[in-house]
Design a protein around this motif. Structure first.
Motif, PDB file in Angstrom:
ATOM      1  N   MET A  66       0.816  13.789  -1.818  1.00 49.35           N
ATOM      2  CA  MET A  66      -0.281  14.834  -1.420  1.00 49.35           C
ATOM      3  C   MET A  66       0.487  15.703  -0.557  1.00 49.35           C
ATOM      4  SD  MET A  66      -3.337  12.453  -3.131  1.00 49.35           S
ATOM      5  CE  MET A  66      -3.620  11.017  -1.984  1.00 49.35           C
TER       6      MET A  66
ATOM      7  N   ASP B 188      -3.359  14.890  -6.908  1.00 46.52           N
ATOM      8  CA  ASP B 188      -3.784  15.919  -6.166  1.00 46.52           C
ATOM      9  C   ASP B 188      -3.133  16.859  -7.182  1.00 46.52           C
ATOM     10  OD1 ASP B 188      -1.004  15.532  -5.624  1.00 46.52           O
ATOM     11  OD2 ASP B 188      -0.155  17.272  -5.207  1.00 46.52           O
TER      12      ASP B 188
ATOM     13  N   THR C  80      -8.828  14.948  -5.598  1.00 47.96           N
ATOM     14  CA  THR C  80      -7.679  15.778  -5.795  1.00 47.96           C
ATOM     15  C   THR C  80      -7.376  15.436  -4.197  1.00 47.96           C
ATOM     16  OG1 THR C  80      -9.072  17.797  -5.099  1.00 47.96           O
ATOM     17  CG2 THR C  80      -7.832  17.308  -7.324  1.00 47.96           C
ATOM     18  N   SER C  81      -8.014  14.356  -3.360  1.00 53.53           N
ATOM     19  CA  SER C  81      -6.869  14.691  -1.471  1.00 53.53           C
ATOM     20  C   SER C  81      -7.179  13.572  -1.129  1.00 53.53           C
ATOM     21  CB  SER C  81      -7.244  15.761  -0.782  1.00 53.53           C
ATOM     22  OG  SER C  81      -8.525  16.135  -0.620  1.00 53.53           O
TER      23      SER C  81
ATOM     24  N   GLU D  14      -0.906  17.442   2.895  1.00 50.08           N
ATOM     25  CA  GLU D  14      -1.338  17.136   4.505  1.00 50.08           C
ATOM     26  C   GLU D  14      -1.715  15.693   4.491  1.00 50.08           C
ATOM     27  OE1 GLU D  14      -5.858  19.528   3.345  1.00 50.08           O
ATOM     28  OE2 GLU D  14      -4.130  20.987   3.114  1.00 50.08           O
TER      29      GLU D  14
END
Lengths: 139, 861
Positions: free
Chosen positions: A57, A11, A34-35, A59
């Motif tokens: 990260m 992230d 990034t996720s 979430e």
């Protein structure tokens, strides 16, 4: 090491850009997201060989992402690369089938070696699977 | 039952009827896991060696070091267990249980402890005494105690508590970010620590204040701003929790801000918090073994005392336990230059009598002083002529102070280190009070005349800030950047005794400054780290030059040219301050489950999975078993490409080669293999050394040597070849392109080499084991030592226990590794029967020199 497809999941965009750039210099087919969510989406559409995965990260964290990746594509090898070393989490991800658990900042050479080793393991596993399937079909 | 088990095992093995292609893949897969296992094994041994070094005091370490090494070793051992199960079809599954069990034992020692601090964010000083130490830190708790229970004068004020600190850190999720930065740093490298320190401090200074905390602080300021008083100005001081651990002084490691207006208080607050990660505080914690998380920064905000005079007094002599007099250091203005070591203060020595008497005083010129600016901050002013040449206290005032010192020592029951100030009304105010760190001088501080046996001294005078004697090369420090070049064991020479030089104390042999007193922070820390120090030695900077070796006799305040061994001899070794620290205890407790090796003998019945009690046991067990598994698999499969071959060579011994993967240049089907077919880099390197010189045969034996050989051969059957498993009967190479293991049993000697050599330097290693010999253990030991000495010359780390030698080397590039394998091959062959001459020291020296000469000519190391 031509042909190995690497996906980096982190992230932190600065870090992600840096590592993608430096791995590309080593002639690897590298992309970054990034996720964890994005990682799963990418893997669903384009097969990858090795995933470099961050742990913390927002979430979807590293553990969940690892779980999803292994569910989706068990042959993909996952190397965890984390800024927060923790013995318990190392045990957990290894148990879940991660190839290795590395701590940031990893030496780029060492990271590349790990990617190569993980890729080799993946290829061998695939070959073994193919040959035993081939064998079964013959008999 | 046995047959059933065999069947079970065989079922999981590739059948002999499998196709060659399948078998080929099976071989490759196994070798892959074997190689991965070896890598993890190698890494585990490296990390364990690092832990041992840390425990031996050879490298500084913090909790982060422990956590990352434990995590790494756990990961690697997991890999080892996974890979051995992959290559042996799950026959070692029990090891996963052992691993988890061991990991659970380690966990509690390295876990991040987040102590929740409860209570108010701020506390007015009137509510504080030592019972609040856990909330406000010991420094402020003692000021509260002195104000409210001893009822001496102190400034009024308040404390931002540990709960307030926690609120601040949580508001910005700072700890997470800090831990991340710390992980990315090699704290043992001063330059990296430098960068880390400034980054962390910036982060904290720029972090937002939680509104509820700001409000609580502002409300306290309003309480202090009573009408009729001058504008409120504050002295903002750190009062960290954990400062009082094990008598750690933390003297001057954190920041203080003087004469701060309420408008700038929140900024000053963050600056004090940030100083937790100041360079000197970080290196202090590192060297004292104090955990970062134990240090919660409480901050005291006390009304500023506009001091006429101030200083530090000791209720005893800190460097001489037999001296009961009271020592008062004093300067004009604020006491700041005394603690900072920037000025030579007035010194008053008073008797410990019902009415203390001034026994001695020393009044140096005081060119300047620190005072408060009217607006904010403090400044250095030149003293006028009268101030400069006069004592900053009159005798009656010194006596009054001595009374306070005696009273405080009686109250606490131990000698005290007291910072004080005299306000404009002539009232003495206590600013700080803490236990005095006492160290006893070994030789007594008599102002001894120079001892003629040492010759003319280089310099003399000054004061003993920390006793003892030490020698080393001079390193003059003028600015912060000079500290980066400071090498271990040097004598630090500086103009002023600044607290920030404390960063170097764990590496300095001794400290010399031109200015400063034994009451400053640097002196306190020097005594704590047992580093000899002479302060206020005029001309030190100009008369000493960089690199010049000197001996510092701090007890007698004398400096000599060169090393005065007689002066240095017989000194008690320094206590390792680290050894009693929480960080050290954590590593020791964790390492107990990691580094000890219980499974020593692979042939013993105890050598079993269920007996693995440490990570080292698992590692050792898996290594042994993996080699056996690889060997067995190659031997048992009727697969001509991969069965063992005899090496076709013109040397007297027989050598077998087992190709694990890509060790041959081409397919070799017969019973023999030629050297030209070998593709293994490390095997060829060893072989090159083995055959570099024709073996001359055993050196002439003296009569006793031969008797000894015969005697031991008849009494110790395990020395006779052929009685152990087939694996150890002869010279066996197991190879791949980058891997080679050689076990050889030649005559009475057993040796094994295992090595990986590729273009990945970080994975390259050589391990060598050697034991046995036919002569008595005395000679065997000597020979082992000879080999060990030789290997050390070429950079191996050697460990000898009785007549068993283990040597290791790792991390070099291919060329270097190949060269060292040449040497190793040479040595194993040419030292084989030397123990017969080992009773004769002259012959030992002769052979050693001969070997060294030959190695130089042959291999040019």
């Amino acid at each position: 090491m031509d042909g190995v497809r690497v996906l980096v999941v982190d992230d932190e965009t600065d870090f992600l850009d840096m590592i993608v750039r430096r791995l590309k210099q080593r002639v690897l087919d590298v992309s970054g997201v990034t996720s964890g969510d994005a990682a799963v989406r990418v893997i669903r559409e384009h097969p990858v060989d090795v995933v470099i995965l961050d742990m913390r990260m927002p979430e979807m964290d590293g553990i969940e992402t690892l779980q999803e990746i292994k569910k989706l594509s068990p042959m993909v090898e996952v190397i965890v690369l984390t800024g927060y070393a923790n013995m318990e989490s190392a045990m957990r991800v290894m148990e879940m089938g991660a190839f290795d658990y590395l701590m940031k900042p990893s030496d780029m050479d060492d990271l590349e070696y790990k990617i190569q080793d993980a890729y080799q393991e993946k290829r061998l596993n695939e070959k073994m699977l193919n040959s035993s399937q081939g064998n079964r079909e013959k008999t | 039952m046995l047959r059933f088990l065999k069947k079970l095992i065989n079922r999981t093995e590739p059948e002999a009827t499998e196709s060659p292609e399948e078998l080929r893949i099976a071989f490759r897969v196994r070798y892959h896991h074997f190689r991965q296992l070896l890598k993890a094994n190698n890494k585990t041994l490296e990390v364990m060696a690092e832990m041992d070094q840390a425990l031996a005091g050879q490298i500084p370490f913090d909790m982060h070091f422990i956590r990352s090494r434990c995590t790494e070793v756990t990961t690697k051992v997991w890999q080892i267990v996974r890979h051995i199960n992959e290559l042996a079809s799950g026959r070692y599954a029990l090891l996963f249980e052992r691993l988890k069990h061991i990991q659970k034992q380690i966990g509690p020692h390295v876990r991040h402890l987040d102590v929740a601090h409860s209570g108010a964010f701020v506390l007015p000083l009137e509510d504080v005494d030592v019972r609040r130490t856990g909330q406000v830190g010991s420094k402020l708790a003692h000021i509260g105690e002195i104000a409210n229970r001893i009822q001496m004068a102190t400034p009024d004020g308040f404390v931002v508590t540990a709960a307030g600190y926690q609120r601040f850190m949580a508001h910005n999720d700072l700890q997470t970010e800090i831990d991340r930065c710390v992980q990315a740093t090699e704290v043992a490298h001063l330059d990296q620590l430098f960068a880390l320190s400034s980054r962390l401090q910036q982060m904290i200074i720029n972090a937002g204040m939680p509104p509820d905390l700001s409000q609580a602080i502002t409300a306290q300021c309003r309480r202090l701003e009573r009408p009729g008083r001058a504008d409120l100005r504050l002295a903002v001081r750190s009062s960290a929790l954990g400062e009082d651990i094990l008598g750690a002084s933390f003297a001057g490691q954190y920041r203080s801000e003087l004469n701060v207006s309420p408008d700038n208080l929140l900024q000053a607050y963050r600056e004090i918090i940030a100083s937790k990660y100041g360079l000197s505080a970080m290196s202090y914690r590192l060297n004292r073994g104090i955990r970062d998380e134990d240090v919660a920064m409480c901050v005291g905000c006390l009304e500023m005392v506009d001091a006429v005079a101030g200083g530090v007094m000791y209720s005893r002599n800190p460097v001489d336990l037999s001296d009961h007099r009271i020592f008062i250091n004093s300067v004009w203005g604020l006491p700041k230059p005394v603690v900072d070591g920037t000025l030579d203060p007035d010194l008053f020595i008073l008797s410990r009598t019902p009415t203390p008497k001034v026994l001695d005083k020393h009044i140096p010129p005081k060119p300047c002083k620190f005072t408060c600016y009217a607006e904010e901050g403090v400044c250095r002013l030149d003293c006028n002529l009268v101030e400069s040449s006069h004592a900053s206290l009159i005798d009656e005032e010194a006596v009054e102070l001595a009374h306070l010192a005696i009273h405080l020592e009686e109250y606490y029951g131990i000698p005290q280190d007291i910072e004080w100030a005299m306000d404009t009304a002539g009232l003495f105010v206590i600013l700080q009070c803490r236990p005095l760190h006492l160290v006893d001088s070994e030789k007594g501080l008599d102002l001894a005349a120079e001892e003629p046996e040492f010759g003319q001294s280089l310099l003399r005078g000054g004061i003993t800030a920390s006793p003892g004697a030490a020698a080393g090369p001079v390193h003059r420090i003028r600015k912060e950047a000079d500290t980066l070049l400071f090498s271990k064991g040097a004598v630090l020479v500086a103009e002023q005794a600044l607290p920030r030089w404390a960063t170097l104390l764990s590496r300095a042999a001794a400290v010399i400054t031109e200015h400063g007193s034994d009451a400053g922070h640097l002196a306190s820390v020097a005594r704590e780290f047992q580093v000899s120090a002479v302060f206020a030695l005029p001309g030190a900077m100009s008369k000493l030059s960089n690199g010049q070796t000197i001996t510092v006799d701090a007890d007698n305040r004398l400096l000599y040219e060169g090393r005065m061994e007689t002066l240095l001899a017989g000194r008690k070794p320094k206590k390792n301050v680290m050894e009693v620290s929480p960080v050290f205890a954590a590593l020791k407790a964790a390492a107990k489950h990691i580094t000890p090796l219980n499974l020593l003998d692979p042939d013993a019945p105890e050598f079993r999975q269920k007996n693995c009690r440490t990570f080292h046991d698992i590692t050792r067990y898996c290594h042994e078993k993996s080699v056996q598994e690889m060997f067995r698999f190659g031997r048992d499969h009727d697969f001509p490409e991969r069965s063992s071959k005899q090496l076709r060579v013109q040397v007297p011994m027989k050598w077998w080669v087992l190709n694990l993967d890509d060790g041959f240049r081409q397919e070799v089907t017969g019973k023999y293999v030629d050297l030209d077919d070998i593709a293994s880099t490390p095997m060829l390197a060893l072989w090159h050394g083995i055959v570099a010189l024709p073996w001359e045969g055993p050196p002439p034996v003296d009569g006793k040597g031969m008797m000894s050989v015969l005697f031991h051969a008849t009494t110790n059957t395990s020395l006779l070849p052929g009685l152990r498993s087939r694996f150890t009967e002869r010279n066996y190479f197991m190879i791949s392109k980058n891997y080679c293991s050689l076990s050889s049993r030649l005559g009475f000697h057993f040796s094994s080499v295992e090595t990986m050599v590729s273009d990945r330097p970080s994975e390259n290693y050589i391990t060598f084991q050697f034991k046995g010999g036919a002569a008595d253990s005395h000679r065997k030991t000597r020979r082992v030592r000879l080999i060990g000495d030789m290997l050390e010359i070429y950079g191996f780390r050697v460990h000898i226990k009785e007549d068993v030698l283990s040597a290791r080397m790792e991390g070099h590039d291919r060329k270097h590794m190949v060269n060292r394998l040449n040497i190793l091959g040479f040595l194993t062959i040419h030292t084989r029967q030397l123990d017969m001459i080992m009773a004769n020291p002259a012959r030992v020296v002769y052979y050693r020199e001969k070997l060294e000469k030959e190695i130089t000519t042959l291999f040019n190391p």
